[in-house]
Scaffold this motif. Structure first.
Motif, mmCIF file in Angstrom:
data_model
loop_
_atom_site.group_PDB
_atom_site.id
_atom_site.type_symbol
_atom_site.label_atom_id
_atom_site.label_comp_id
_atom_site.label_asym_id
_atom_site.label_seq_id
_atom_site.Cartn_x
_atom_site.Cartn_y
_atom_site.Cartn_z
ATOM 1 N N VAL A 148 0.833 -1.201 0.000
ATOM 2 C CA VAL A 148 0.000 0.000 0.000
ATOM 3 C C VAL A 148 0.870 1.254 0.000
ATOM 4 O O VAL A 148 0.576 2.240 -0.695
ATOM 5 C CB VAL A 148 -0.948 -0.007 1.212
ATOM 6 C CG1 VAL A 148 -1.723 1.302 1.298
ATOM 7 C CG2 VAL A 148 -1.916 -1.178 1.121
ATOM 8 N N MET A 149 1.948 1.241 0.764
ATOM 9 C CA MET A 149 2.857 2.388 0.783
ATOM 10 C C MET A 149 3.508 2.590 -0.583
ATOM 11 O O MET A 149 3.672 3.727 -1.038
ATOM 12 C CB MET A 149 3.915 2.182 1.864
ATOM 13 C CG MET A 149 3.364 2.183 3.285
ATOM 14 S SD MET A 149 4.618 1.798 4.547
ATOM 15 C CE MET A 149 5.711 3.195 4.351
ATOM 16 N N VAL A 176 0.942 4.346 -2.896
ATOM 17 C CA VAL A 176 0.784 5.781 -2.651
ATOM 18 C C VAL A 176 2.000 6.566 -3.145
ATOM 19 O O VAL A 176 1.870 7.683 -3.672
ATOM 20 C CB VAL A 176 0.532 6.040 -1.159
ATOM 21 C CG1 VAL A 176 0.450 7.530 -0.868
ATOM 22 C CG2 VAL A 176 -0.743 5.345 -0.703
ATOM 23 N N VAL A 232 4.029 13.101 0.637
ATOM 24 C CA VAL A 232 3.590 11.806 0.125
ATOM 25 C C VAL A 232 4.095 10.675 1.015
ATOM 26 O O VAL A 232 3.365 9.716 1.287
ATOM 27 C CB VAL A 232 4.071 11.618 -1.331
ATOM 28 C CG1 VAL A 232 3.838 10.182 -1.797
ATOM 29 C CG2 VAL A 232 3.347 12.581 -2.254
ATOM 30 N N VAL A 292 1.859 10.541 4.079
ATOM 31 C CA VAL A 292 0.546 9.949 3.767
ATOM 32 C C VAL A 292 0.679 8.447 3.546
ATOM 33 O O VAL A 292 -0.163 7.657 4.009
ATOM 34 C CB VAL A 292 -0.062 10.641 2.531
ATOM 35 C CG1 VAL A 292 -1.342 9.932 2.093
ATOM 36 C CG2 VAL A 292 -0.344 12.107 2.822
ATOM 37 N N ALA A 293 1.729 8.029 2.852
ATOM 38 C CA ALA A 293 1.944 6.600 2.601
ATOM 39 C C ALA A 293 2.151 5.844 3.903
ATOM 40 O O ALA A 293 1.636 4.728 4.083
ATOM 41 C CB ALA A 293 3.145 6.412 1.675
ATOM 42 N N ILE A 297 -1.344 5.565 5.727
ATOM 43 C CA ILE A 297 -2.236 4.583 5.104
ATOM 44 C C ILE A 297 -1.698 3.170 5.286
ATOM 45 O O ILE A 297 -2.457 2.216 5.491
ATOM 46 C CB ILE A 297 -2.432 4.917 3.608
ATOM 47 C CG1 ILE A 297 -3.116 6.283 3.469
ATOM 48 C CG2 ILE A 297 -3.253 3.841 2.907
ATOM 49 C CD1 ILE A 297 -3.325 6.723 2.045
ATOM 50 N N TYR A 345 -6.652 -4.001 -5.466
ATOM 51 C CA TYR A 345 -5.330 -3.382 -5.303
ATOM 52 C C TYR A 345 -4.564 -3.372 -6.627
ATOM 53 O O TYR A 345 -3.956 -2.351 -6.990
ATOM 54 C CB TYR A 345 -4.531 -4.132 -4.242
ATOM 55 C CG TYR A 345 -3.093 -3.669 -4.151
ATOM 56 C CD1 TYR A 345 -2.759 -2.522 -3.438
ATOM 57 C CD2 TYR A 345 -2.074 -4.365 -4.796
ATOM 58 C CE1 TYR A 345 -1.448 -2.085 -3.366
ATOM 59 C CE2 TYR A 345 -0.764 -3.935 -4.730
ATOM 60 C CZ TYR A 345 -0.453 -2.794 -4.014
ATOM 61 O OH TYR A 345 0.854 -2.357 -3.967
ATOM 62 N N GLN A 362 0.227 15.054 -10.672
ATOM 63 C CA GLN A 362 -0.275 14.246 -9.567
ATOM 64 C C GLN A 362 -1.778 14.452 -9.361
ATOM 65 O O GLN A 362 -2.511 13.499 -9.050
ATOM 66 C CB GLN A 362 0.476 14.577 -8.274
ATOM 67 C CG GLN A 362 1.946 14.168 -8.306
ATOM 68 C CD GLN A 362 2.457 13.771 -6.934
ATOM 69 O OE1 GLN A 362 1.824 13.003 -6.228
ATOM 70 N NE2 GLN A 362 3.637 14.269 -6.570
ATOM 71 N N TRP A 382 -4.369 11.187 -9.632
ATOM 72 C CA TRP A 382 -5.254 10.722 -8.561
ATOM 73 C C TRP A 382 -6.720 11.009 -8.858
ATOM 74 O O TRP A 382 -7.602 10.236 -8.454
ATOM 75 C CB TRP A 382 -4.844 11.364 -7.237
ATOM 76 C CG TRP A 382 -3.553 10.832 -6.709
ATOM 77 C CD1 TRP A 382 -2.379 11.497 -6.556
ATOM 78 C CD2 TRP A 382 -3.296 9.488 -6.273
ATOM 79 N NE1 TRP A 382 -1.401 10.678 -6.047
ATOM 80 C CE2 TRP A 382 -1.942 9.430 -5.863
ATOM 81 C CE3 TRP A 382 -4.067 8.341 -6.192
ATOM 82 C CZ2 TRP A 382 -1.359 8.266 -5.374
ATOM 83 C CZ3 TRP A 382 -3.485 7.174 -5.701
ATOM 84 C CH2 TRP A 382 -2.154 7.141 -5.311
#
Length: 268
Positions: A4-5, A8, A26, A29-30, A33, A62, A219, A223
């Motif tokens: 997941v990291m 992101v 970023v 945030v990674a 999450i 995913y 970016q 997204w």
């Protein structure tokens, strides 16, 4: 957690013109999450993540998300540092975007989200990103349907716990669980079909009186288009999965009412 990291952080790694401050944000945030995902999958009592014990539902989602982010990042990277791979990805996205750019199509409506003074190059970039993202979502949805039709979801080797896999669904509240599952499945499928058409209209209405949405930042474009394509496909998959669970419960009830062996006895 690590996967997941990586997801992101992919755009900031592949893109060239990313500032140090943006990379740090970023990374933060990674990390957040990733920790949230780790806690969800290791907690005894679920809270948000659905179908965590019903592989490969979340794996397909995913991979769909990762493929979309990587593809759009490669297209954006190719505009500054072109290569054979970026040119090929851009060509596929452009071809799909142009072929799906007809009146009232999701791709045509996606191009309406940009500001009215957007240049032809910016509209073409949105069209290419929308075409590639929509193609990946359709392929991923088809893969999940094939897995489901092949009888490999959910796995027959282990019991399916509705509470663990649907933590936001209370099977004891309201009407019969099969009726509620069927109703929610239809609602999710309907929303998955309508969302690509409704999102541009909602964005246009929400931007009335404010600065229109600008997709000039790579970016932001990545997204935005990823969410635009991923959310409807995810709702489609959720609706199909809930319908499948309703069918399983119905089959189990029928088997139990016939003595537990699953055979139907017809009087002579």
């Amino acid at each position: 957690m690590i996967l997941v990291m990586v997801l992101v952080a992919t755009p900031s790694v592949l893109l060239v013109d990313v500032t140090a401050d943006a990379k740090q944000m970023v990374a933060l945030v990674a990390l957040f999450i990733g920790l949230l995902t780790f806690v969800e999958y290791n907690a005894t009592y679920p809270s948000l993540v659905e179908f965590r014990d019903a592989a490969p539902f979340n794996r397909v989602r995913y991979l769909m998300l990762l493929a979309t982010v990587v593809s759009l990042s490669m297209i954006a990277r190719g505009r500054i540092m072109p290569s054979t791979l970026t040119d090929f990805t851009d060509a596929v996205g452009t071809l799909i975007g142009m072929s799906m750019d007809f009146p009232y199509s999701p791709v045509r409506l996606a191009t309406l989200m940009v500001a009215n003074d957007a240049t032809a190059e910016q509209i073409a970039a949105v069209r290419t990103a929308a075409g590639m993202a929509y193609l990946i979502s359709l392929i991923s949805l088809s893969i999940f349907v094939v897995i489901l039709k092949a009888g490999r979801w959910p796995s027959r080797s282990r019991a399916f716990n509705v509470w663990v896999n649907l933590p936001t669904f209370d099977p004891t509240a309201g009407a019969d669980v099969v009726t509620r599952l069927t109703r929610d499945a239809r609602i999710n499928i309907a929303l998955g079909f309508l969302l690509p058409f409704l999102t541009p209209a909602v964005v246009k209405i929400a931007s009335t009186g404010f600065e229109p949405l600008t997709l000039t930042s790579p970016q932001t474009l990545i997204w935005t288009m990823t969410a635009w394509a991923f959310l409807p496909a995810s709702l489609f998959m959720r609706g199909i999965a809930m319908g499948r669970i309703a069918d399983m419960i119905t089959e189990t009830r029928a088997a139990n009412s016939l003595g537990g062996d699953g055979k139907r006895y017809v009087p002579a």
